[in-house]
Motif scaffolding. Structure first.
Motif, PDB file in Angstrom:
ATOM      1  N   ASP A 349      -2.755   1.282   7.642  1.00 26.72           N
ATOM      2  CA  ASP A 349      -1.816   0.593   6.760  1.00 26.72           C
ATOM      3  C   ASP A 349      -2.436   0.188   5.426  1.00 26.72           C
ATOM      4  O   ASP A 349      -1.727  -0.250   4.521  1.00 26.72           O
ATOM      5  N   THR A 350      -3.753   0.318   5.294  1.00 21.97           N
ATOM      6  CA  THR A 350      -4.434  -0.104   4.071  1.00 21.97           C
ATOM      7  C   THR A 350      -4.920   1.074   3.233  1.00 21.97           C
ATOM      8  O   THR A 350      -4.768   1.086   2.008  1.00 21.97           O
ATOM      9  N   LEU A 351      -5.488   2.096   3.885  1.00 22.85           N
ATOM     10  CA  LEU A 351      -6.106   3.206   3.159  1.00 22.85           C
ATOM     11  C   LEU A 351      -5.915   4.498   3.939  1.00 22.85           C
ATOM     12  O   LEU A 351      -6.017   4.513   5.165  1.00 22.85           O
ATOM     13  N   ALA A 352      -5.619   5.584   3.220  1.00 26.39           N
ATOM     14  CA  ALA A 352      -5.451   6.900   3.851  1.00 26.39           C
ATOM     15  C   ALA A 352      -6.089   7.959   2.964  1.00 26.39           C
ATOM     16  O   ALA A 352      -6.109   7.837   1.737  1.00 26.39           O
ATOM     17  N   GLY A 353      -6.611   9.005   3.601  1.00 26.00           N
ATOM     18  CA  GLY A 353      -7.199  10.124   2.877  1.00 26.00           C
ATOM     19  C   GLY A 353      -6.452  11.406   3.187  1.00 26.00           C
ATOM     20  O   GLY A 353      -5.901  11.574   4.273  1.00 26.00           O
ATOM     21  N   ARG A 354      -6.417  12.327   2.214  1.00 32.02           N
ATOM     22  CA  ARG A 354      -5.737  13.608   2.373  1.00 32.02           C
ATOM     23  C   ARG A 354      -6.645  14.735   1.890  1.00 32.02           C
ATOM     24  O   ARG A 354      -7.445  14.549   0.974  1.00 32.02           O
ATOM     25  N   VAL A 355      -6.491  15.918   2.502  1.00 32.35           N
ATOM     26  CA  VAL A 355      -7.235  17.094   2.058  1.00 32.35           C
ATOM     27  C   VAL A 355      -6.360  18.321   2.275  1.00 32.35           C
ATOM     28  O   VAL A 355      -5.617  18.399   3.253  1.00 32.35           O
ATOM     29  N   GLY A 356      -6.418  19.267   1.342  1.00 34.32           N
ATOM     30  CA  GLY A 356      -5.603  20.471   1.467  1.00 34.32           C
ATOM     31  C   GLY A 356      -5.255  21.050   0.114  1.00 34.32           C
ATOM     32  O   GLY A 356      -6.110  21.148  -0.773  1.00 34.32           O
ATOM     33  N   ILE A 357      -3.988  21.432  -0.056  1.00 30.50           N
ATOM     34  CA  ILE A 357      -3.507  22.043  -1.292  1.00 30.50           C
ATOM     35  C   ILE A 357      -2.711  21.001  -2.082  1.00 30.50           C
ATOM     36  O   ILE A 357      -1.745  20.432  -1.579  1.00 30.50           O
ATOM     37  N   ASP A 367      -4.873   7.366  -0.794  1.00 31.26           N
ATOM     38  CA  ASP A 367      -3.734   6.464  -0.944  1.00 31.26           C
ATOM     39  C   ASP A 367      -4.171   5.048  -0.581  1.00 31.26           C
ATOM     40  O   ASP A 367      -4.752   4.833   0.488  1.00 31.26           O
ATOM     41  N   SER A 368      -3.885   4.092  -1.463  1.00 34.14           N
ATOM     42  CA  SER A 368      -4.229   2.692  -1.219  1.00 34.14           C
ATOM     43  C   SER A 368      -2.941   1.873  -1.156  1.00 34.14           C
ATOM     44  O   SER A 368      -2.153   1.868  -2.110  1.00 34.14           O
ATOM     45  N   TYR A 369      -2.731   1.198  -0.018  1.00 29.88           N
ATOM     46  CA  TYR A 369      -1.532   0.388   0.183  1.00 29.88           C
ATOM     47  C   TYR A 369      -1.886  -1.081  -0.090  1.00 29.88           C
ATOM     48  O   TYR A 369      -2.553  -1.731   0.719  1.00 29.88           O
ATOM     49  N   ILE A 370      -1.448  -1.583  -1.256  1.00 31.04           N
ATOM     50  CA  ILE A 370      -1.755  -2.963  -1.628  1.00 31.04           C
ATOM     51  C   ILE A 370      -1.011  -3.928  -0.709  1.00 31.04           C
ATOM     52  O   ILE A 370      -1.554  -4.933  -0.254  1.00 31.04           O
ATOM     53  N   ASN A 371       0.254  -3.634  -0.431  1.00 33.14           N
ATOM     54  CA  ASN A 371       1.056  -4.369   0.544  1.00 33.14           C
ATOM     55  C   ASN A 371       2.125  -3.414   1.052  1.00 33.14           C
ATOM     56  O   ASN A 371       2.032  -2.201   0.825  1.00 33.14           O
ATOM     57  N   ASP A 372       3.154  -3.944   1.735  1.00 36.79           N
ATOM     58  CA  ASP A 372       4.149  -3.045   2.318  1.00 36.79           C
ATOM     59  C   ASP A 372       5.115  -2.467   1.289  1.00 36.79           C
ATOM     60  O   ASP A 372       5.971  -1.646   1.628  1.00 36.79           O
ATOM     61  N   LYS A 373       4.985  -2.852   0.008  1.00 35.10           N
ATOM     62  CA  LYS A 373       5.877  -2.338  -1.029  1.00 35.10           C
ATOM     63  C   LYS A 373       5.145  -1.573  -2.132  1.00 35.10           C
ATOM     64  O   LYS A 373       5.725  -0.700  -2.771  1.00 35.10           O
ATOM     65  N   LEU A 374       3.873  -1.889  -2.376  1.00 34.15           N
ATOM     66  CA  LEU A 374       3.136  -1.322  -3.508  1.00 34.15           C
ATOM     67  C   LEU A 374       2.056  -0.361  -3.017  1.00 34.15           C
ATOM     68  O   LEU A 374       1.272  -0.696  -2.127  1.00 34.15           O
ATOM     69  N   LYS A 375       2.019   0.833  -3.618  1.00 34.36           N
ATOM     70  CA  LYS A 375       1.072   1.869  -3.211  1.00 34.36           C
ATOM     71  C   LYS A 375       0.535   2.588  -4.450  1.00 34.36           C
ATOM     72  O   LYS A 375       1.278   2.884  -5.387  1.00 34.36           O
ATOM     73  N   LYS A 389      -4.966  13.169 -10.924  1.00 34.54           N
ATOM     74  CA  LYS A 389      -3.582  12.699 -11.018  1.00 34.54           C
ATOM     75  C   LYS A 389      -3.511  11.303 -10.412  1.00 34.54           C
ATOM     76  O   LYS A 389      -3.939  11.088  -9.275  1.00 34.54           O
ATOM     77  N   PHE A 390      -2.968  10.351 -11.182  1.00 35.73           N
ATOM     78  CA  PHE A 390      -2.846   8.965 -10.720  1.00 35.73           C
ATOM     79  C   PHE A 390      -1.368   8.614 -10.597  1.00 35.73           C
ATOM     80  O   PHE A 390      -0.559   8.977 -11.455  1.00 35.73           O
ATOM     81  N   ARG A 391      -1.038   7.884  -9.525  1.00 34.59           N
ATOM     82  CA  ARG A 391       0.369   7.592  -9.256  1.00 34.59           C
ATOM     83  C   ARG A 391       0.493   6.209  -8.623  1.00 34.59           C
ATOM     84  O   ARG A 391      -0.346   5.798  -7.813  1.00 34.59           O
ATOM     85  N   GLY A 392       1.540   5.492  -9.017  1.00 33.35           N
ATOM     86  CA  GLY A 392       1.855   4.210  -8.403  1.00 33.35           C
ATOM     87  C   GLY A 392       3.342   4.140  -8.106  1.00 33.35           C
ATOM     88  O   GLY A 392       4.163   4.702  -8.839  1.00 33.35           O
ATOM     89  N   GLN A 393       3.701   3.462  -7.007  1.00 33.72           N
ATOM     90  CA  GLN A 393       5.119   3.315  -6.681  1.00 33.72           C
ATOM     91  C   GLN A 393       5.367   1.942  -6.053  1.00 33.72           C
ATOM     92  O   GLN A 393       4.515   1.412  -5.329  1.00 33.72           O
ATOM     93  N   TYR A 394       6.553   1.389  -6.364  1.00 38.79           N
ATOM     94  CA  TYR A 394       6.915   0.057  -5.878  1.00 38.79           C
ATOM     95  C   TYR A 394       8.325   0.114  -5.291  1.00 38.79           C
ATOM     96  O   TYR A 394       9.268   0.585  -5.948  1.00 38.79           O
ATOM     97  N   GLU A 395       8.477  -0.364  -4.053  1.00 33.85           N
ATOM     98  CA  GLU A 395       9.777  -0.356  -3.379  1.00 33.85           C
ATOM     99  C   GLU A 395      10.568  -1.598  -3.802  1.00 33.85           C
ATOM    100  O   GLU A 395      10.278  -2.710  -3.381  1.00 33.85           O
TER     101      GLU A 395
END
Length: 425
Positions: A349-357, A367-375, A389-395
Motif C-alpha cells: 500500500d506504500t510502494l510498488a515496483g514495475r518492470v517490463g515494456i 509507484d509511491s502511495y502518499i495516502n489512499d488518494k494521492l499517488k 516520465k513523472f506522473r501524479g494523480q489525486y482522487e
C-alpha cells in the motif's frame, strides 16, 4: 633507574607497539605473502580493477592483484587467502554489487564434487558475463516477441465465440451445481430418516460424488481460461459455493451411514465416497480463493498539454493476482503513437515496483502511495536513449482522478506536460 632511562624505555616500548600495529593492519608478513595465486583469462573485464574482492560462494576469500591485457583478452591475477580450497571445475565470473556497484571476481563451486583443487600458479578460463550491451542488443527482439504475444492474447480474448462459449459453460455448471445442491438436501434427509435402502443410497452417493468431481474439473479449467466478464465471474462464484455445499453434505451423509453398514464392500464404497467428497470440498475452497483473489481494474485517461501533441488518450488494465502482485497492460496515446505497455509489478500500500515494456520500450517504474488518494509514479525506459516520465494523480471523487504528467523530464527540447482526468471502472 634515572628519569632519562625511564623516558627512553617508555619511548622504545611505544615505538615497538606502533610498529606492531602498523605491520598487523597492513597484513605484512616477514615470511612473504601468505596464501597462493591463480590466473584467470577473460575476453573482456568490464571495469574490473586491482584490489577488487574475490568471493567464493559469496564469501570474500582474496583480492585481485593485477589486471593486464595479453593480446587475446585480459589476464587477471588473483591472490587467494591461505586455507581456501577451490575445486578445479569451479566457474570464475565477473560480477557487480548492483547495477552501478563495484566489479569483483565471483567464484562458483559448480555442481560436481571434486577432490582436486587449484594450486599456486594455476591458469583457468573465466566465464565472460553478459552485460548491458547484450541486454540492449536483444531488447528489440524481446519487444517484438512481447508485441506478438499481446496481439495473440487480444485475438483470443477478443473472439466473441470464445467469450460466448465460456459464458455458456459457466451457466451450465451453475445449473448442474444447483441440481446437486437440491439432491444432496433430499438425500441427507433420507439418510437421517432411513427412508430408503442403504445400498441404493450409497450407489446414488457414489454417482453424485463422481459428478461433483467432474464439475470441479470443469471449473478448474474455466479458472485457468478465466475472462473478467462480471456476470461470468459471479456465476462461477455461485457454482463453486454450490459445489462446496454439495460435497460437504455428501461427507456428512457418508459419515452418518458408515457406523450402521455391515457389508464389507458397502463399507469400502462409503470410505471411497467420503475421501472423494473431502477432496472435492478442498478443491472448491481453493478455487473460491483463486477466483476471489483475481481482480481487474480498467482505467482511461483524457489528457491535454495546451501545445504540440495537445490531446492524449490512454487506456490500461491492472490485473491483480494477489494483494501484492499485479500485471499492468495497456496503450498510451491511442490514435497517435499507440505506445504499448506491459509490466509485471509487486508491492504494497506504500510502494510498488514495475518492470517490463513502458511506451514500447524496455524500462522500470516506481509507484509511491502518499495516502489512499494521492499517488506519484516515476518511469525510466528506453536503454538506448534513457527517458524519464513523472506522473501524479489525486482522487477527488470515487474512481475519478486529477492527473498531471510530464514526459521526457530529462530532455528539455522534448519535454511535454499534460493535465487531465482519469476514470477507473
Amino acid at each position: 633507574m634515572s628519569t632519562e632511562a625511564k623516558v627512553g624505555a617508555f619511548t622504545l616500548i611505544s615505538l615497538a607497539l606502533l610498529a606492531f600495529i602498523v605491520i598487523h593492519l597492513s597484513g605484512f608478513s616477514f615470511g612473504g605473502e601468505k596464501g597462493y595465486h591463480i590466473q584467470v583469462l577473460f575476453k573482456q573485464v568490464n571495469g574490473l580493477k586491482p584490489a577488487a574482492f574475490v568471493r567464493y560462494a559469496g564469501v570474500t576469500v582474496g583480492s585481485v592483484k593485477t589486471v593486464e591485457a595479453d593480446g587475446l583478452g585480459a589476464r587477471v591475477k588473483l591472490h587467494i587467502n591461505p586455507g581456501i580450497n577451490i575445486p578445479d571445475h569451479a566457474l570464475v565470473t565477473i560480477s557487480g554489487d548492483g547495477l552501478m556497484g563495484e566489479k569483483f571476481i565471483n567464484i562458483l563451486p559448480g555442481d560436481m564434487e571434486s577432490d582436486t583443487y587449484l594450486l599456486d600458479g594455476a591458469v583457468v578460463q573465466g566465464v565472460d558475463e553478459r552485460g548491458m550491451e547484450y541486454l540492449m542488443a536483444n531488447a528489440g527482439t524481446t519487444l517484438d516477441e512481447l508485441q506478438t504475444l499481446i496481439k495473440s492474447l487480444n485475438d483470443v480474448l477478443g473472439n466473441e465465440q470464445v467469450k460466448n462459449s465460456m459464458i455458456e459453460s459457466a451457466k451450465n455448471i451453475k445449473t448442474m451445481t444447483d441440481n446437486f445442491n437440491h439432491m444432496s438436501i433430499v438425500m441427507e434427509r433420507m439418510a437421517v430418516n432411513n427412508e430408503q435402502d442403504l445400498r441404493v443410497m450409497i450407489t446414488n452417493l457414489s454417482m453424485m460424488s463422481q459428478s461433483a468431481k467432474s464439475a470441479a474439473d470443469g471449473m478448474d479449467r474455466m479458472i485457468r481460461d478465466f475472462s473478467r466478464d462480471g456476470q461470468t465471474a459471479e456465476q462461477m462464484r455461485q457454482a463453486i459455493v454450490n459445489l462446496s455445499s454439495t460435497s460437504r453434505r455428501i461427507e456428512n451423509m457418508a459419515a452418518n451411514l458408515e457406523p450402521v453398514v455391515a457389508d464389507p464392500q458397502t463399507a469400502q464404497d462409503l470410505k471411497t465416497i467420503l475421501a472423494s467428497a473431502k477432496n472435492v470440498t478442498a478443491r472448491a475452497d481453493t478455487m473460491m480463493s483463486q477466483v476471489s483473489n483475481i481482480t481487474a481494474e480498467p482505467g482511461i485517461d483524457f489528457l491535454y498539454s495546451g501545445g504540440k501533441d495537445q490531446w492524449m488518450t490512454n487506456f490500461d488494465l491492472k490485473v491483480s493476482t494477489s494483494p501484492n502482485q499485479f500485471l499492468l497492460l495497456g496503450v498510451d496515446d491511442i490514435g497517435g503513437d499507440d505506445q504499448t505497455n506491459l509490466q509485471l509489478g509487486s508491492g504494497n500500500d506504500t510502494l510498488a515496483g514495475r518492470v517490463g515494456i513502458i511506451d514500447s520500450k524496455v524500462g522500470i517504474g516506481v509507484d509511491s502511495y502518499i495516502n489512499d488518494k494521492l499517488k506519484f509514479s516515476l518511469d525510466a525506459y528506453d536503454p538506448n536513449d534513457i527517458r524519464l516520465k513523472f506522473r501524479g494523480q489525486y482522487e477527488f471523487m470515487p474512481d475519478t482522478y486529477l492527473v498531471g504528467q510530464t514526459n521526457n523530464v530529462n530532455k528539455s527540447a522534448e519535454r511535454v506536460t499534460y493535465f487531465g482526468i482519469r476514470r477507473t471502472f
